[in-house]
Design an enzyme around this catalytic site. Structure first.
Site, PDB file in Angstrom:
ATOM      1  N   TYR B 434       0.810  -1.228   0.000  1.00 33.82           N
ATOM      2  CA  TYR B 434       0.000   0.000   0.000  1.00 33.82           C
ATOM      3  C   TYR B 434       0.843   1.277   0.000  1.00 33.82           C
ATOM      4  CZ  TYR B 434      -0.346  -0.308   5.285  1.00 33.82           C
ATOM      5  OH  TYR B 434      -0.151  -0.393   6.623  1.00 33.82           O
ATOM      6  N   GLU B 435       0.181   2.373  -0.213  1.00 37.57           N
ATOM      7  CA  GLU B 435       0.845   3.683  -0.328  1.00 37.57           C
ATOM      8  C   GLU B 435       1.842   3.668  -1.493  1.00 37.57           C
ATOM      9  OE1 GLU B 435      -0.585   5.749   1.968  1.00 37.57           O
ATOM     10  OE2 GLU B 435       0.350   7.327   0.773  1.00 37.57           O
ATOM     11  N   GLY B 436       1.476   2.950  -2.568  1.00 37.43           N
ATOM     12  CA  GLY B 436       2.350   2.801  -3.725  1.00 37.43           C
ATOM     13  C   GLY B 436       3.178   1.546  -3.596  1.00 37.43           C
TER      14      GLY B 436
END
Lengths: 593, 593
Positions: B434-436
């Site tokens: 997550y978060e890229g």
């Protein structure tokens, strides 16, 4: 839901183009004609794709349950197990005398990879049975063999291996389970065993537990351990089932994965047991089959990696996200498929080159086991003993990494359970632990196998690589550059590491053992490098011979080039670590961690 | 059950011996006296050990449930959340104007690591709120700030970030959620968002969703995306709660880990939303806080590694198994503890040297964010932007590996859920995604950050390392050999990789992007190498100054020597891979995977 397609063509390539099975001179291999193995592999592949794979996530979600002392397997497992039994798959490589088909272990390994890839938890029920049956085959009396093997070869009865206790896993000398001799020659077994895979279930009429225990009054420690046959249900002399034995399931463990397999705490309460093999020689009896058992676990590493990879490829082709940096590739769509992106390809190539290289390594290992068992080939036995910790440790460490990479391709969709990618990593994780944790494999390799028979086997390995390089270089410039040179460099690194151990391990064994994990990994890389060189050469030969499916062989060559350029150079890093010695590893007092 | 002890002494060392916080010249840092930070960290540590850690496995086992549209968090979460709110922890680094304590982000990061280590799933509720509040703080109107921030700073209301949709994660230009302008200046938001962490729960009176959506008639693709505030419950002008908004939870995802956090499918059905920031500039608004958000995820990598490591050390000291190869160390016991074995130490040193190096890297990163925000330091802003993908990608990849290693120390006991080691790996796994996803981090680093502002920031990084080496060599022979030389070699590798990209990426960007993952990892190693050199030097200085706790500093030096000798040399392998270029990576047609 994930899919699985058996890699029949790839296995055929390894069996026939690379290992040249029919002309290998191993008894029984002459039967392994390409048409025959293709038929067997196709048939096994169908069962795996159509029957076992769909049950994989069912097993993960439902798990096994224990109610009123009875273990229930997930929905569909029993019916599938019946179908597998009917097909005769469990006895594929077992003796005809006991109802098996006497096929080489090599073919059993290829089929085993498929079974394990499609449903690892399910396949363990027959895998454990195979292991237990093999131990009885090797160490049982004729009476014991006649009594148990026909039912075990068919999987009418299943088997287990009981080693671990709550306070000891690796160090089995600490074992507390007791065996009290009885007047009739049997023993009363009392104690608790944990982590017993397939320990109990509802898919067979009986379960034959092989249990390590200490005969009262015997030598202390590991030298006083004996192996016993302890049936769940007593077997009468006429083969019919009698009363329940003093064996019960304490609980089923909650685990990270392989939920479809019942991992049991087993309680033995004066259970009747029968000595298998010699008194106090239980470890030897249990470990006779160790090369096979550990190769079987290494196989799980490759199989989970392959199953995960196949789905990662599908997703990378389907999922539209972003645009290729070198220009739009899917102009009619809202975005390009993931597979256009270099880092996605890097990951897929890691997976593909590992899986195919690992498969070749496994099948090569299986030929050595066949040579040892079927032709009493001592050199093959020595070499596969040397390589067994590498097969087990390297292939399961890397196999796990590959499932993590495959899961990563899915992004957030890999983290939720819906797509099944999490299960591959959770299931693959166990293979690094059981059948000897990978640190123990590394210790076995460096602390024991390297020096075995005066270092004869490791020298034979280097000699073999050297000869391979000699015989196959100077014919094709590109092949020399892409395959031979990297293999040569990696093999040199491995030899330098062995040399470091020899020179420094005598002074302080920690200098060798602190590098054991790195050595196991670099050894694995060299083996996969050798496999890729052999596969590359076989592909060149096939292309030169005008093979009809040129794309297949060109893809092999391209995948091999990737491995040689991107994975094999890891040996240099491992060598650097090894040569830094034990000082930084052992510097701290335990209190300062 | 696992335990967690906050690493207060270690954090104090980084803050005061290494980063010299009080004299760093960053506004607000003068308040960070050692006694003050110690008091804050001790207090936070207590809450984490005593309150949050015991709830970690509860959260994992119970998970969140959705019944009749209502999400329930695991037993004990609400009471603990109330206690955390009462302590004022969520507003530690938020402005006093809105009820925060205005402490530097640096202190928030140290405290955040503890919270995350003791209970990642729980901490995400406040972490997401912090992110949403930061976005409102940066882009909201005064009215919006006054309306939402006081309640969000206190966590009376929590927040979420809504980006992902079923068909798009990384490529948000494909987004379908629509925003229809209304006459009163508000919008009606309609669409489905997935993977919404803390999407709904029973621990707050309201939830302020930040939602990316496309205003009807706006530009196509990513340029038409705007950011909206969409409260779960409408907020009246006087601040009181009004009617429920058109927001509902479709389902809670079944995930591999972080079960204690409700990952929701959120349905927006003509929900009332308010534009946050400018029309069509939603990505910019959402990504303003990206450095912080990604540093926060990198922190999760370190925190899970540390928590898992602490328990692995306990187990390695307690578990008796086998004997030291150099002679019995526990003669009164049946066996020696695991920690005597070199490969166990190798693993523990991997974990320890990563965790402490990673922590220093995070806290150093936090000082740059403070310098950028509090002193408008453009160079610091540029440098931390460059390093953000490294912090996120490297620390979560490695942090995950370390949880796997910690789990491995437990053998079979690590695979069953009882001991909690499986949870660390399952929870840590999400941070790579997550978060890229980490592949996107690598792409951001190589495809964007390296060239940002004409390559100014990466050149400044190399200049900084060069100056560090120059200023700190030639004073202590052992330090030069153990720290400076390895750092110099690793930095040289990193520069060579950058050079390769420059020379070859122009011809074909794939030559750069095929090496992006390796580059991110080698950059991470160089940063940790720099951190270890700084920590080593600080330790030498402390010892020369007659520090009372010599063992602490000697342990730091020994741990640093391990990292430099055993981990840092990985840069050479990454360089070799990078320099092999894109050809082997991109060779196959997609059909041939």
């Amino acid at each position: 839901m994930p899919r699985y397609t058996a890699p029949v063509k790839d296995m055929q390539f390894v069996l026939h183009d690379v290992l040249n099975t029919t002309t290998a001179g191993i008894p029984g291999y002459d039967e392994l004609e390409p048409e025959f193995t293709a038929a067997v592999l196709e048939e096994a592949g169908k069962i795996c794709s159509d029957l076992l794979q769909p049950l994989n996530s069912v097993g993960d979600q439902e798990g096994c349950t224990l109610e009123n002392g009875i273990v229930r397997t997930p929905t569909g497992f029993k019916a599938a197990f019946d179908q597998v039994k009917e097909g005769g798959w469990p006895g594929l490589d077992m003796p005809e005398q006991y109802g098996g088909q006497n096929m080489p272990y090599l073919l059993g390994t290829a089929v085993g990879e498929m079974f394990s890839a499609s449903n690892q938890a399910f396949t363990m029920y027959q895998g454990l049975t195979h292991g237990a049956a093999s131990a009885i085959l090797a160490h049982g009396t004729e009476e014991q063999k006649d009594k148990y093997l026909p039912k075990m070869v068919s999987c009418e009865w299943t088997g287990t291996m009981n080693l671990t206790e709550p306070h000891c896993g690796t160090d089995l000398g600490l074992m507390r389970t007791k065996a009290a001799p009885q007047e009739d020659g049997s023993y009363k077994i009392t104690g608790q065993k944990i982590f017993i895979s397939a320990g109990d279930h509802d898919m067979a009429d009986n379960i034959i537990h092989l249990v390590l225990a200490k005969i009262e009054g015997g030598p202390a420690g590991i030298k006083g351990v004996s192996l016993f046959i302890v049936p769940k249900v007593n077997v009468n002399d006429d083969g019919s089932l009698g009363a329940r034995n003093g064996v019960s399931v304490g609980s089923i463990e909650e685990k990270m994965g392989i939920h479809g397999n019942s991992t049991c705490v087993m309680n033995y309460d004066e259970a009747t047991g029968y000595l298998l093999g010699d008194e106090h020689k239980g470890m030897r009896a249990m470990f006779t089959m160790m090369n096979e058992a550990r190769l079987g676990v290494g196989m799980q590493g490759v199989s989970q990696a392959d199953a995960a990879y196949q789905n990662a490829v599908d997703y990378a082709k389907d999922r539209l996200q972003g645009r290729a940096v070198t220009g739009v590739e899917n102009p009619d769509g809202p975005a390009d498929p993931l597979i256009v992106h270099p880092d996605i390809r890097r990951s897929l190539m890691d997976q593909k080159s590992f899986t195919e290289g690992g498969r070749a390594f496994l099948l090569w290992g299986a030929t050595m086991i066949d040579a040892a068992h079927r032709a009493n080939d001592k050199d093959a036995d020595g070499l596969v003993s040397l390589l067994t910790p590498v097969i087990k440790g390297f292939l399961t460490d890397k196999g796990y990494d590959m499932t993590v990479q495959a899961q990563q391709i899915y992004g957030g969709h890999g983290y939720i359970e819906e797509h099944g990618m999490s299960q591959y990593t959770r299931d693959a994780r166990i293979a690094m632990i059981y059948e000897g944790a990978n640190g123990v494999q590394a210790l076995d390799l460096v602390g024991r196998k390297l020096a075995q028979d005066g270092g004869k086997h490791v020298m034979a390995f280097f000699e073999m690589v050297k000869n391979y390089i000699k015989e196959n270089s100077g014919q094709d410039e590109a092949f020399d550059r892409d395959f031979i040179e990297p293999l040569k460099a990696a093999s040199k690194d491995l030899q330098a590491a062995g040399m470091y151990f020899m020179q420094n391990g005598m002074k302080n064994p920690n200098h060798a053992l602190a590098g054991s994990n790195d050595f196991m990994h670099m050894f694995g890389h060299v083996c996969l490098g050798l496999m890729w060189a052999r596969m590359g050469k076989a592909s060149l030969d096939a292309l030169a011979g005008g093979a009809s499916d040129a794309t297949f062989y060109e893809t092999k060559l391209a995948t091999g080039r990737y491995y040689m350029a991107r994975q094999l150079p890891a040996t240099a890093m491992h060598l650097t670590r090894i040569q830094s010695g034990a000082d930084t590893v052992m510097a701290l007092d335990a209190a300062n961690f």
